[in-house]
Design a protein around this motif. Structure first.
Motif, PDB file in Angstrom:
ATOM      1  N   LEU A 129       0.832  -1.197   0.000  1.00  0.00           N
ATOM      2  CA  LEU A 129       0.000   0.000   0.000  1.00  0.00           C
ATOM      3  C   LEU A 129       0.870   1.252   0.000  1.00  0.00           C
ATOM      4  O   LEU A 129       1.848   1.342   0.752  1.00  0.00           O
ATOM      5  CB  LEU A 129      -0.917   0.015   1.223  1.00  0.00           C
ATOM      6  CG  LEU A 129      -1.970  -1.106   1.284  1.00  0.00           C
ATOM      7  CD1 LEU A 129      -2.737  -1.037   2.600  1.00  0.00           C
ATOM      8  CD2 LEU A 129      -2.927  -1.006   0.108  1.00  0.00           C
ATOM      9  N   THR A 148      -7.055   4.449   7.154  1.00  0.00           N
ATOM     10  CA  THR A 148      -5.679   4.755   6.751  1.00  0.00           C
ATOM     11  C   THR A 148      -4.996   5.709   7.717  1.00  0.00           C
ATOM     12  O   THR A 148      -3.875   6.132   7.465  1.00  0.00           O
ATOM     13  CB  THR A 148      -5.672   5.377   5.343  1.00  0.00           C
ATOM     14  OG1 THR A 148      -6.405   6.612   5.373  1.00  0.00           O
ATOM     15  CG2 THR A 148      -6.308   4.447   4.333  1.00  0.00           C
ATOM     16  N   ARG A 166      -3.071   0.198  -3.919  1.00  0.00           N
ATOM     17  CA  ARG A 166      -2.402  -1.093  -3.743  1.00  0.00           C
ATOM     18  C   ARG A 166      -1.667  -1.441  -5.032  1.00  0.00           C
ATOM     19  O   ARG A 166      -2.274  -1.426  -6.127  1.00  0.00           O
ATOM     20  CB  ARG A 166      -3.412  -2.183  -3.389  1.00  0.00           C
ATOM     21  CG  ARG A 166      -2.787  -3.566  -3.225  1.00  0.00           C
ATOM     22  CD  ARG A 166      -3.795  -4.578  -2.736  1.00  0.00           C
ATOM     23  NE  ARG A 166      -4.173  -4.336  -1.355  1.00  0.00           N
ATOM     24  CZ  ARG A 166      -3.471  -4.745  -0.295  1.00  0.00           C
ATOM     25  NH1 ARG A 166      -2.326  -5.413  -0.480  1.00  0.00           N
ATOM     26  NH2 ARG A 166      -3.899  -4.492   0.927  1.00  0.00           N
TER      27      ARG A 166
END
Length: 883
Positions: A125, A253, A293
């Motif tokens: 990520l 996140t 990703r």
């Protein structure tokens, strides 16, 4: 090699006979000195120890083989520690405080600051940030970047906001993240209860009113009721279905503690918040953060090359709105951008230093306790040396005991750390964005505790073990106190440990005093506006179905209504409450007569305020006038600037009147001219310690805002009007989310950093002071007991009590003064790194650096006076007989 059983038994019998012989000799000597036979036998056995215990020592000494030796050392060490429960309990408690504090700090840093966001294969990520570190992109830019970066298998976007959640009769504000349909698939974390949503939410705007709830909010607000899934809640007046609940610790996140309470599809954003075209306007649309990703086999460098290419193309294609987009960079999700990493590294360094100093103090105190105990065990050590034990063997035995103490302290410290982490998990700081401290004692924390405990045991046990095995056998076996300890050193291990304790304690106390004075200054600093008779009423109508016309009407009705309320002297409104939150509205400002090459105008903070705002807030007007109701929509645009801005662009307040400026409504697109009609005094806008900054105000009747706060100046206690004020606002619209608070309550966040720092350093400093006092007391008591004969001789030769007091206190005072000097020098070198955290006080504040050492010295004198006073009560005849 292992000695035969018959030989070991024979050696034990010889040892027992030798001990009994020494006991008889010691009893006879004491009887000759005038003691009764019973007292002499009790004292002699206490000095020589239990015969069976020393037989156990012999077994440990003669039992070879690594495993057997460790077992024997541990069993013998346990018996020795249990023989002195008072000493053992004090040492374990002291170590538990230090090791527990270090374990809790390690768990906090590891769980909150260093642990990457919960995701499947987080190494794949990447975040995308702008060149300056900004993380907001327009939604059209997001679509273009997603199409232009094939290195990502999924590129997700998310935007945050506040929503009004209605459940029954209650309404509250929740922190929501609006996310694209690939947000949860990109992270790869399924829901703990129910399900998440995916790309099916991206097909049409406003067609998927579903939400996923955060685990912490689900537990706090709904009692972790699994039946909640499938039920509906009201968000900004719209009905949403709860699809699922995320696992505990999931925060999307966010890297540091921030925990969204609800996630909703970004396609629902226009339905719950009114505004511009969210998905097509590059300048005023939705602002989103991006992460993606990587595809299998794609490197970060390849992704960076694609992001650089597309960001450059977008900056060239849309130069008016994307000038800051060129040079965008990608960062691993598990790490922070440099601008944030510097802050986190600084905080980690600070807490590491604090925890290290605490552990140092604890080890020094434990070493002093073991040194005191080593003095009482000199005859045991001498006997074991006389029986053939090597010094290395004895040091290993004593280190085994210290490690056992440390491990017991570590186990108790784990219990303390578990309690502290439980408190942290339940702590909710008064911040506008919800913060959860998901601190856990995982295997890493337990491994850290084991390592720290073992290391601490070796560190604080080595010096006492080395000291205890340095004995002269013949004098000690004869019970000669003068020769048993060897020659006294001017700077013995005990003295050096006490000096280090005093120095470190002084450093912590000086830091605590500086932050305490800073906290006092924070409370005493005049922010430039009224704080004692002010009540604020925050009203957010942006998601309550109000358009601009209805919103303006509501604000006028609120002003009209509260102008007639008894107990309210003045009323106004403003978009932002000063010092409540570390946020403010900013814009580029083009001042007439000041050119900005390339349109690079200076950006400044501003607030949108209502009529009579400065009168209500008690902010002095230096020149010009206040905003009035005539400064409304359609009237000439006006602005009021603060004195710092007036001095920056014009000669002074009077010269600023009538000057003009323009605001950047969007990059390189300027508004019509605003005329300066007033200049006001500077106030504190974002933090109490900030330096004066340029600031300006625009009238709320000309610049509509969907979120506003009424400011009421009352004649009496503002808190007593809280309920009446809320009822009056809800009488206009019962669906509004209303937050009523006094101005003092709004300042809690501004005071929070100084209060936390003062509390932490204060507690640690007092803990260090208590350890230093115990250390000084122990050393002076030991020195006084060793000099009983000398004291008796001095008293027999005519010394007075004050002479003995001066002699004993002088030794302790000398150690304390050396520690004070070293601690002061250390504090002068370290506190300068804290200057940015202090408010209104210098890092080398003379008052603090004079008062704290004087206080510590006074306490040290008192700690010395108690054993010194006891030494003056010694009978010279008994002291000389003992000598």
């Amino acid at each position: 090699m292992k000695f035969p059983l018959w030989r070991r038994r024979r050696r034990e019998e010889e040892l027992e006979e030798e001990i009994q012989s020494h006991l008889r000799m010691a009893i006879r000597d004491r009887v000759e000195r005038g003691e009764s036979a019973k007292e002499a036998e009790t004292a002699a056995r206490r000095e020589f120890g239990n015969v069976g215990l020393i037989k156990e020592a012999t077994r440990a000494m003669w039992g070879f083989g690594a495993l057997e030796t460790i077992r024997q050392d541990a069993r013998y060490g346990a018996r020795m520690l249990l023989k002195q429960p008072g000493f053992t309990l004090m040492a374990i408690l002291t170590l538990a405080l230090g090791i527990g504090a270090n374990t809790a700090i390690f768990s906090f840093v590891n769980s909150v600051l260093l642990r990457p966001p919960m995701a499947a294969q987080p190494e794949q990520l990447l975040r995308i940030l702008k060149r300056e570190g900004g993380n907001f992109f327009s939604y059209p830019n997001y679509r273009d970047i997603a199409e232009g970066t094939p290195a990502f298998s999924m590129l997700a976007a998310h935007s945050e906001g506040q929503l009004n959640l209605g459940q029954g009769e209650a309404t509250e504000r929740v922190h929501c993240e609006f996310v694209t349909g690939n947000f949860f698939p990109a992270l790869g974390i399924p829901a703990a209860v129910g399900r998440t949503f995916g790309t099916e939410t991206a097909d049409a705007s406003g067609q998927h009113p579903i939400v996923v709830m955060g685990h912490g909010y689900w537990r706090r607000r709904f009692g972790a009721d699994a039946r909640l899934v499938g039920q509906t809640i009201m968000l900004n007046g719209l009905q949403f279905t709860i699809a699922g609940v995320m696992p505990e610790g999931f925060r999307g996140t966010w890297p540091v503690g921030i925990a969204p309470e609800i996630w909703a599809p970004i396609t629902m954003l226009p339905q719950v918040q009114s505004g511009a075209d969210f998905f097509n306007d590059r300048a005023k649309g939705a602002e989103v953060s991006l992460f993606g990703r990587l595809k299998p086999g794609i490197s970060q460098a390849q992704a960076q090359a694609e992001v650089s290419l597309i960001s450059k193309r977008l900056a060239e294609t849309y130069p008016d709105v994307n000038r800051d987009l060129e040079g965008a960079k990608v960062y691993p999700m598990s790490s922070l951008p440099e601008v944030f990493a510097r802050v986190i590294r600084g905080f980690i360094a600070l807490v590491t230093v604090i925890s290290g100093l605490v552990l140092l103090l604890v080890c020094a105190n434990a070493a002093n306790l073991l040194l005191s105990r080593a003095v009482l065990r000199r005859q045991e050590v001498a006997i074991r040396l006389a029986l053939g034990a090597s010094r290395r063997r004895l040091i290993r035995q004593l280190l085994t005991e210290s490690v056992m103490l440390a491990l017991a302290g570590g186990a108790a410290g784990c219990l303390l750390a578990f309690w502290v982490t439980s408190l942290l998990r339940s702590f909710r700081p008064p911040t506008p964005v919800p913060i959860e401290f998901n601190v856990t004692l995982d295997s890493g924390a337990l491994g850290f505790t084991l390592a720290v405990s073992t290391l601490a045991g070796l560190v604080f046990g080595l010096a006492p073990a080395w000291h205890a095995t340095k004995v002269e056998l013949v004098p000690m076996l004869k019970d000669d106190r003068r020769g048993g300890a060897g020659r006294r050193s001017r700077f013995s291990a005990r003295n050096l440990l006490v000096i280090s304790q005093v120095a470190v304690s002084l450093l912590l106390l000086i830091c605590a005093a500086l932050f305490t004075r800073s906290l006092q200054n924070v409370h005493n600093i005049a922010p430039g506006f009224e704080t004692d008779h002010m009540l604020t009423v925050s009203v957010d109508i942006s998601g309550s179905g109000y358009d601009e016309a209805r919103g303006r009407l509501l604000y006028r009705r609120l002003l009209d209504q509260f102008e007639q309320v008894p107990g309210v002297r003045q009323v106004s409104l403003a978009q932002i409450i000063p010092l409540k939150e570390d946020i403010a509205t900013t814009t580029d400002v083009a001042v007439e007569g000041y050119d900005a090459p390339g349109g690079d105008y200076p950006w400044m903070f501003f607030n949108t305020v209502g009529p009579r705002y400065f009168e209500t807030m008690g902010i002095p007007i230096l020149a010009g006038r206040e905003f009035t109701r005539q400064d409304a929509e359609g009237a000439p645009l006006v602005v009021i600037v603060n004195e710092t801005m007036a001095r920056r662009f014009w000669p002074g307040p009077q010269a600023a009147l009538g000057r003009r400026l323009r605001l950047a409504e969007r990059p390189n697109v300027l508004s019509p001219y605003y005329e300066v009609v007033g200049v006001v005094k500077d106030i504190k806008y974002r933090s109490v310690g900030e330096a004066p900054r340029p600031f300006f105000y625009v009238p709320a009747l000309q610049n509509y805002r969907g979120q506003i706060a009424l400011h009421l100046r009352t004649t009496g206690d503002p808190g007593s009007m809280r309920s009446a004020v809320r009822d009056r606002v809800l009488a206009l619209d019962k669906n509004l989310l209303v937050e009523v608070a006094t101005m003092r309550e709004n300042l809690v966040i501004a005071f929070l950093p100084a209060r936390v720092a003062a509390t932490v350093f204060g507690l640690v400093g007092l803990f260090g002071l208590s350890l230093a006092v115990v250390g000084i007391y122990g050393v002076i008591s030991y020195v006084a007991s060793q000099r009983i004969g000398e004291i008796g001789l001095r008293m027999a030769l005519g010394a007075q009590s004050r002479d003995i007091l001066r002699l004993v206190i002088g030794h302790g005072l000398k150690l304390a003064l050396i520690g004070v000097l070293l601690g002061t020098a250390l504090a002068l070198a370290i506190t300068r790194f804290l200057s940015s955290l202090l408010v209104g006080v210098s890092a080398a504040d003379p008052l603090t650096f004079l008062t704290v050492p004087l206080l510590l010295t006074t306490v040290a004198i008192f700690a010395c006076w108690i054993p010194a006073r006891r030494a003056t009560k010694v009978d010279p005849m008994i002291a000389l007989r003992c000598e």
